[in-house]
Design an enzyme around this catalytic site. Structure first.
Site, PDB file in Angstrom:
ATOM      1  N   HIS A 100     -76.718  37.534 -28.717  1.00 59.96           N
ATOM      2  CA  HIS A 100     -76.034  38.746 -29.183  1.00 59.96           C
ATOM      3  C   HIS A 100     -76.369  39.993 -28.355  1.00 59.96           C
ATOM      4  CE1 HIS A 100     -73.973  40.144 -33.176  1.00 59.96           C
ATOM      5  NE2 HIS A 100     -73.307  40.518 -32.111  1.00 59.96           N
ATOM      6  N   ASP A 127     -72.962  39.577 -39.442  1.00 58.45           N
ATOM      7  CA  ASP A 127     -74.274  39.116 -38.981  1.00 58.45           C
ATOM      8  C   ASP A 127     -75.203  38.948 -40.177  1.00 58.45           C
ATOM      9  OD1 ASP A 127     -76.732  38.892 -37.392  1.00 58.45           O
ATOM     10  OD2 ASP A 127     -75.701  40.009 -35.819  1.00 58.45           O
ATOM     11  N   HIS A 129     -78.305  39.737 -39.596  1.00 56.35           N
ATOM     12  CA  HIS A 129     -79.293  40.758 -39.232  1.00 56.35           C
ATOM     13  C   HIS A 129     -78.587  42.049 -38.826  1.00 56.35           C
ATOM     14  CE1 HIS A 129     -80.676  36.691 -38.133  1.00 56.35           C
ATOM     15  NE2 HIS A 129     -81.849  37.074 -38.600  1.00 56.35           N
ATOM     16  N   ASP A 131     -79.538  43.863 -36.304  1.00 56.96           N
ATOM     17  CA  ASP A 131     -79.641  43.973 -34.831  1.00 56.96           C
ATOM     18  C   ASP A 131     -79.841  45.419 -34.398  1.00 56.96           C
ATOM     19  OD1 ASP A 131     -79.301  41.266 -34.803  1.00 56.96           O
ATOM     20  OD2 ASP A 131     -77.296  41.279 -33.928  1.00 56.96           O
ATOM     21  N   HIS A 144     -81.750  40.410 -28.289  1.00 57.85           N
ATOM     22  CA  HIS A 144     -80.632  40.089 -29.190  1.00 57.85           C
ATOM     23  C   HIS A 144     -80.828  40.687 -30.582  1.00 57.85           C
ATOM     24  CE1 HIS A 144     -82.119  36.060 -31.218  1.00 57.85           C
ATOM     25  NE2 HIS A 144     -83.053  36.975 -31.189  1.00 57.85           N
ATOM     26  N   ASP A 230     -71.528  37.255 -35.216  1.00 58.83           N
ATOM     27  CA  ASP A 230     -72.723  36.425 -35.004  1.00 58.83           C
ATOM     28  C   ASP A 230     -72.589  35.237 -35.953  1.00 58.83           C
ATOM     29  OD1 ASP A 230     -75.363  35.319 -35.240  1.00 58.83           O
ATOM     30  OD2 ASP A 230     -76.204  37.204 -34.485  1.00 58.83           O
ATOM     31  N   ASP A 232     -74.599  33.402 -37.256  1.00 59.66           N
ATOM     32  CA  ASP A 232     -75.573  33.332 -38.356  1.00 59.66           C
ATOM     33  C   ASP A 232     -75.125  34.127 -39.587  1.00 59.66           C
ATOM     34  OD1 ASP A 232     -76.379  36.033 -38.102  1.00 59.66           O
ATOM     35  OD2 ASP A 232     -78.206  35.545 -36.983  1.00 59.66           O
ATOM     36  N   GLU A 275     -74.148  33.716 -30.470  1.00 55.37           N
ATOM     37  CA  GLU A 275     -75.336  33.028 -31.000  1.00 55.37           C
ATOM     38  C   GLU A 275     -75.114  31.580 -31.414  1.00 55.37           C
ATOM     39  OE1 GLU A 275     -78.502  34.051 -31.039  1.00 55.37           O
ATOM     40  OE2 GLU A 275     -78.238  36.142 -30.451  1.00 55.37           O
TER      41      GLU A 275
END
Ligand SMILES: [Mn+2]
Length: 322
Positions: A100, A127, A129, A131, A144, A230, A232, A275
């Protein structure tokens, strides 16, 4: 319908910004899962530009707070140039990550293009997260975990000033959805920067439909919507092929609704798919589900619908059949 019907696939096969190896194989896994044909099936014209190249992953530990900074800068330079060139050609760039950190180059190019064409920019960040780490806050130093804070002006100048403006992005242009893992210091920083985060607690409380309405609200009529996806974001049960799985992510149905609501805006003009880590996947299932979701983002739907049906129309449909 999306505005630009001509898309360009740009592979960025690297994991220099990640802590785990394997995201470098993401672009090929997406191709193997049929991304190109899937997008054609949505009525898009697709050009696969192949893969960018850059330095190998030296596996450096933290130096001055960052891992592999030189390599991350080199890869982002290539991504920036490629994404910017496609935007100038009037095409919709789809970046196939890669980790990412590469969204710095991608979104810096998009922001530059929006400045040059006087369009407002909305960044939708899907996402687990935020980030939004910095070298002071990040436990790992992996870049990332920092792309959004870098885009908002906090980070090494080689990245934070990419595209000629620092910051490239203002926090209030960004909406984050799906967040469920934020480092301790990062949490304070996200709060201080007034980032609009629709985290999983919010999704639990108000539902994914309302959360996405907020995330997509108030866009200008001719605004540019960039989606940074992302993988995730998805629950690890349906998408195990990522390096940073966090339980409690989007279910298949929730993710489908997110993507369909993005399609409904008709404003998506650039996309990152980030990712995906085939080394951790099971029979490429995460790539396959990602392709399905991206198809929905570009308007594949179960029914031929111009807009969401009204309750009245739905009632009639049940009464008389479709
Ligand atoms: Mn991310």
């Amino acid at each position: 319908m999306s505005k630009a019907r001509m898309v360009s696939l740009i592979g960025a096969p690297t994991d220099v910004g990640a802590s785990d190896r394997g995201a470098s194989m993401g672009p090929e896994a997406l191709r193997v899962a049929g991304l190109d044909a899937g997008l054609r099936g949505c009525g898009l014209t697709v050009e696969d530009l192949g893969n960018l190249s850059g330095p190998p992953n030296p596996g450096v530990r933290k130096v001055d707070g960052y891992r592999n900074l030189t390599e991350v800068v080199a890869w982002n330079g290539a991504v920036y140039e490629a994404v910017h060139a496609e935007l100038i050609r009037g095409r919709l760039p789809i970046l196939l990550g890669g980790d990412h950190s590469l969204s710095v180059g991608s979104i810096a190019a998009v922001a530059r293009h929006c400045r040059d064409t006087r369009k407002s920019l909305r960044v939708l960040w899907l996402d687990a997260h935020t980030d939004f780490n910095t070298r002071e806050l990040s436990p790992s130093g992996s870049l990332h975990g920092m792309p959004l804070s870098i885009l908002c002006g906090f980070g090494p100048p080689e990245l934070a000033a990419m595209g000629g403006a620092r910051p490239a992005v203002k926090p209030h242009w960004v909406r984050q959805v799906g967040i469920r893992s934020v480092d301790a210091g990062e949490r304070e920083f996200v709060h201080a920067q007034n980032l609009e985060v629709l985290d999983m607690r919010c999704v639990d409380e108000i539902g994914i439909r309302r959360a996405m309405e907020i995330a997509l609200d108030d866009m200008d009529e001719d605004g540019h919507l960039h989606v940074s996806f992302d993988v995730d974001f998805l629950d690890p049960e349906i998408a195990p092929g990522v390096g940073t799985t966090v339980p409690g992510g989007m279910t298949y149905r929730e993710a489908q609704l997110c993507m369909e609501m993005i399609a409904d805006t008709g404003r998506i003009a650039s996309l990152d798919i980030m990712e995906l880590n085939p080394a951790l996947d099971v029979r490429n299932k995460t790539a396959i589900i990602t392709v399905e979701l991206v198809q929905s983002m570009f308007g594949k739907s179960t029914l031929l619908r111009e807009r969401p049906r009204t309750p009245r129309a739905l009632a009639l449909q049940h009464e008389y059949g479709p």
